[in-house]
Enzyme design. Structure first.
Site, PDB file in Angstrom:
ATOM      1  N   ASP A 266      47.912  40.146  29.024  1.00 38.68           N
ATOM      2  CA  ASP A 266      48.486  39.621  30.259  1.00 38.68           C
ATOM      3  C   ASP A 266      49.244  40.703  31.024  1.00 38.68           C
ATOM      4  O   ASP A 266      50.004  41.481  30.454  1.00 38.68           O
ATOM      5  CB  ASP A 266      49.479  38.499  29.942  1.00 38.68           C
ATOM      6  N   HIS A 268      50.462  39.612  34.480  1.00 34.62           N
ATOM      7  CA  HIS A 268      51.354  38.676  35.179  1.00 34.62           C
ATOM      8  C   HIS A 268      52.112  39.312  36.349  1.00 34.62           C
ATOM      9  O   HIS A 268      53.328  39.182  36.472  1.00 34.62           O
ATOM     10  CB  HIS A 268      52.340  38.050  34.190  1.00 34.62           C
ATOM     11  N   ASP A 295      45.166  36.440  32.943  1.00 34.60           N
ATOM     12  CA  ASP A 295      46.547  36.284  33.427  1.00 34.60           C
ATOM     13  C   ASP A 295      47.010  37.555  34.139  1.00 34.60           C
ATOM     14  O   ASP A 295      48.025  38.161  33.810  1.00 34.60           O
ATOM     15  CB  ASP A 295      47.495  35.904  32.292  1.00 34.60           C
ATOM     16  N   ASP A 298      50.660  35.598  38.816  1.00 32.67           N
ATOM     17  CA  ASP A 298      51.710  34.581  38.612  1.00 32.67           C
ATOM     18  C   ASP A 298      52.923  35.180  37.908  1.00 32.67           C
ATOM     19  O   ASP A 298      52.838  36.124  37.132  1.00 32.67           O
ATOM     20  CB  ASP A 298      51.207  33.370  37.814  1.00 32.67           C
ATOM     21  N   ARG A 299      54.069  34.551  38.203  1.00 31.81           N
ATOM     22  CA  ARG A 299      55.376  34.903  37.652  1.00 31.81           C
ATOM     23  C   ARG A 299      55.882  36.226  38.209  1.00 31.81           C
ATOM     24  O   ARG A 299      56.870  36.282  38.911  1.00 31.81           O
ATOM     25  CB  ARG A 299      55.375  34.868  36.136  1.00 31.81           C
ATOM     26  N   ASN A 327      44.278  31.470  31.690  1.00 31.94           N
ATOM     27  CA  ASN A 327      44.646  30.123  32.149  1.00 31.94           C
ATOM     28  C   ASN A 327      45.392  30.157  33.475  1.00 31.94           C
ATOM     29  O   ASN A 327      45.463  29.148  34.187  1.00 31.94           O
ATOM     30  CB  ASN A 327      45.490  29.409  31.084  1.00 31.94           C
ATOM     31  N   HIS A 328      45.958  31.320  33.846  1.00 34.17           N
ATOM     32  CA  HIS A 328      46.659  31.418  35.129  1.00 34.17           C
ATOM     33  C   HIS A 328      45.728  31.776  36.282  1.00 34.17           C
ATOM     34  O   HIS A 328      46.195  31.831  37.425  1.00 34.17           O
ATOM     35  CB  HIS A 328      47.803  32.425  35.045  1.00 34.17           C
ATOM     36  N   HIS A 376      40.962  34.966  26.296  1.00 28.65           N
ATOM     37  CA  HIS A 376      42.378  34.905  26.652  1.00 28.65           C
ATOM     38  C   HIS A 376      43.181  34.040  25.689  1.00 28.65           C
ATOM     39  O   HIS A 376      44.254  34.431  25.231  1.00 28.65           O
ATOM     40  CB  HIS A 376      42.555  34.365  28.071  1.00 28.65           C
ATOM     41  N   ARG A 424      51.614  23.847  23.677  1.00 32.73           N
ATOM     42  CA  ARG A 424      51.602  23.896  25.139  1.00 32.73           C
ATOM     43  C   ARG A 424      51.221  22.563  25.774  1.00 32.73           C
ATOM     44  O   ARG A 424      51.376  22.386  26.976  1.00 32.73           O
ATOM     45  CB  ARG A 424      50.615  24.959  25.619  1.00 32.73           C
ATOM     46  N   HIS A 451      47.765  35.789  25.910  1.00 33.09           N
ATOM     47  CA  HIS A 451      48.300  34.449  26.144  1.00 33.09           C
ATOM     48  C   HIS A 451      49.698  34.196  25.600  1.00 33.09           C
ATOM     49  O   HIS A 451      50.313  33.200  25.942  1.00 33.09           O
ATOM     50  CB  HIS A 451      47.303  33.442  25.539  1.00 33.09           C
TER      51      HIS A 451
END
Length: 522
Positions: A266, A268, A295, A298-299, A327-328, A376, A424, A451
């Site tokens: 990731d 991110h 990923d 995001d964030r 997943n993002h 992922h 999750r 992840h």
């Protein structure tokens, strides 16, 4: 006290081992919760005093962002005094910080059961529902709190914002029509007519193509917090869309005997840490191939810079630079955790929609030299899943809530044998025996997945057959973790790990472009 204030001085958590059985437990937000029974209360005042001590230790650990240790303390408090809504609510908060949304939801439910009058329990449950994209359920809890506190401005704001999200989703569904999907190139044929302003001095494509010089100029341009011109941004998206449509859901990669190959986890939106990876390990090239394992966005608040850098290198080195979906890379995550807001702020909402279409075509996993499967998330709720089953996945969609595609993007390993519900709330957890059986069935040496934040940026589990790599150090500027990447060579598939620390970045906080309600809940 305002409903938006953090009340960790009176809240509680959970341990990863304690909760797998009840993750899917929910109470509909609009119903009156059950009143907690007197059974299971403290045996004596000493037990309660000890529980309070554990709670206070958990609070201190929560403040210092030691979330796993905080969860352990809250769990000990709950073991001694299981009727405290406060303990469950604080443990729920710790789980939210670890993105264990299923566990956070369970604790929110437990807090409401323990004390229907403790409104923070409803907020915790709503936050978990929001994080899982269950906005209608979250709205029920926000509405309940707003009715209980009619004069609380924060409660009203949260209810109002969640209402807007629910109405927007309903509107999007209502106007959606089935029609043949066009490629981006077909949708944006007029982009060639976009004018480049005289004062633009940034990188430009050469005859519409990405070159190494363009990529070097682009990265320097981004380091200076400047934007790529929208004409070239649209062109890159169109080219990536065309390329990814032709790719299979499982991409086979051949690494030659002496060739080094790098796998990253990731990112991110942490652009400056991405640049640090290239500083440490070298720029991508035909002699220095990379795989980034989902990923990307995001964030972190430099997601636009990350994704155009990654897409640019993919176009420059299509056979030596690989990208997997995480997943993002989905509309729900992007709308909540910042990417949609960032693209809209830096470009347009129309471009945010384009990214949604492009993400749908990203491959789901890669197989290196027929021996290492890289995805992922993780493995599956079903036995006997083969690589051919994965190849046949129709991936041009938003991630479903169950099935092979969902589990590839969302699942996590667990230490104990067998399978369990996901912490999750999406996907599953799988044990060493599941990994061993999958590798044996598919003649694999091991799997690599991402992840999850890891202290050193990586973790080796399941007797060496399940490796996690996470490449966003000091995740969200709060976690204090190292980042890492993995290198292998074609004639020696033994993984080599390189951990690295976070580097400074401009003063733009993570989640700067996130949905305002998600920031309030955080």
């Amino acid at each position: 006290m305002s409903s938006s204030k953090l009340e960790i001085e009176q809240t509680a958590g959970e341990s990863h081992q304690k909760q797998p059985g009840a993750v899917n437990a929910e109470i509909a937000g609009g119903k009156e919760p059950e009143t907690a029974s007197d059974e299971g209360g403290p045996k004596n005042d000493q037990d309660f005093a000890a529980a309070e001590q554990y709670k206070n230790q958990g609070n201190d650990l929560l403040k210092t962002k030691e979330f796993t240790k905080a969860i352990d303390m809250y769990t000990k408090a709950i073991d001694l005094y299981p009727n405290s809504a406060i303990y469950y609510a604080n443990r729920s908060l710790a789980h939210l910080r670890q993105e264990s949304f299923g566990y956070a939801l369970q604790d929110g439910v437990s807090a409401v059961k323990a004390d229907p009058g403790y409104l923070k329990g409803y907020y915790r449950r709503a936050a978990a529902h929001m994080s899982l994209g269950k906005f209608k359920q979250a709205l029920c809890d926000f509405e309940f709190v707003a009715k209980c506190r009619p004069n609380d401005k924060d409660a009203k704001l949260k209810f109002t914002e969640c209402t807007k999200i629910v109405k927007m989703r309903a509107f999007e569904r209502a106007i959606a029509v089935d029609k043949p999907e066009k490629t981006l190139a077909e949708m944006y044929r007029d982009m060639e007519n976009i004018n480049i302003e005289d004062d633009y001095n940034g990188p430009q494509l050469e005859d519409g193509k990405v070159t190494l010089q363009f990529m070097k100029d682009l990265m320097e341009h981004y380091k200076g917090q400047k934007r790529l011109h929208r004409k070239f941004a649209y062109k890159i998206l169109c080219e990536i869309d065309t390329y990814m449509r032709a790719q299979p859901s499982l991409v086979d990669i051949t690494v030659q005997d002496e060739e080094k190959f790098t796998i990253c986890g990731d990112i991110h939106g942490q652009f400056y840490d991405l640049m640090n990876i290239f500083d440490i390990n070298g720029l991508p090239s035909e002699k220095n191939p990379y795989l980034f394992n989902g990923d990307f966005v995001d964030r972190g608040s430099f997601s636009v810079e990350c994704i155009f850098t990654l897409f640019g290198f993919k176009l420059l080195y299509p056979n030596h630079f690989f990208l997997s979906r995480g997943n993002h890379e989905s509309i729900n995550m992007n709308q909540m955790y910042g990417f949609t807001g960032e693209v809209t702020a830096k470009y347009t909402s129309a471009m945010a929609d384009i990214f949604t279409q492009v993400f749908n075509w990203l491959p789901l996993c890669h197989c290196i030299n027929q021996k290492i499967l890289v995805m992922h998330g993780g493995l599956f709720s079903s036995d006997n899943v083969t690589l051919d089953n994965i190849r046949r996945i129709e991936r041009n969609c938003q991630p479903p809530e169950e099935g092979l595609m969902c589990e590839l993007l969302w699942s996590d390993p667990q230490q104990w044998m067998g399978r369990g519900p996901s912490k999750r709330g999406v996907g599953i957890q799988f044990g060493p025996d599941i990994t061993e059986s999958f590798c044996k069935l598919n003649n694999l040496d091991y799997i690599i997945r991402s992840h999850e934040v890891k202290d050193m940026g990586y973790e080796v589990a399941h007797n060496g057959q399940c490796i996690t790599v996470f490449s966003a150090p000091n995740y969200c500027d709060t976690m204090g973790n190292m980042g890492a990447f993995i290198t292998i060579t074609g004639n020696d598939l033994k993984p080599n790990y390189k951990s690295f620390e976070a580097v400074p970045h401009p003063d733009v906080k993570p989640m700067a472009y996130a949905n305002s309600l998600m920031n309030w809940l955080a």
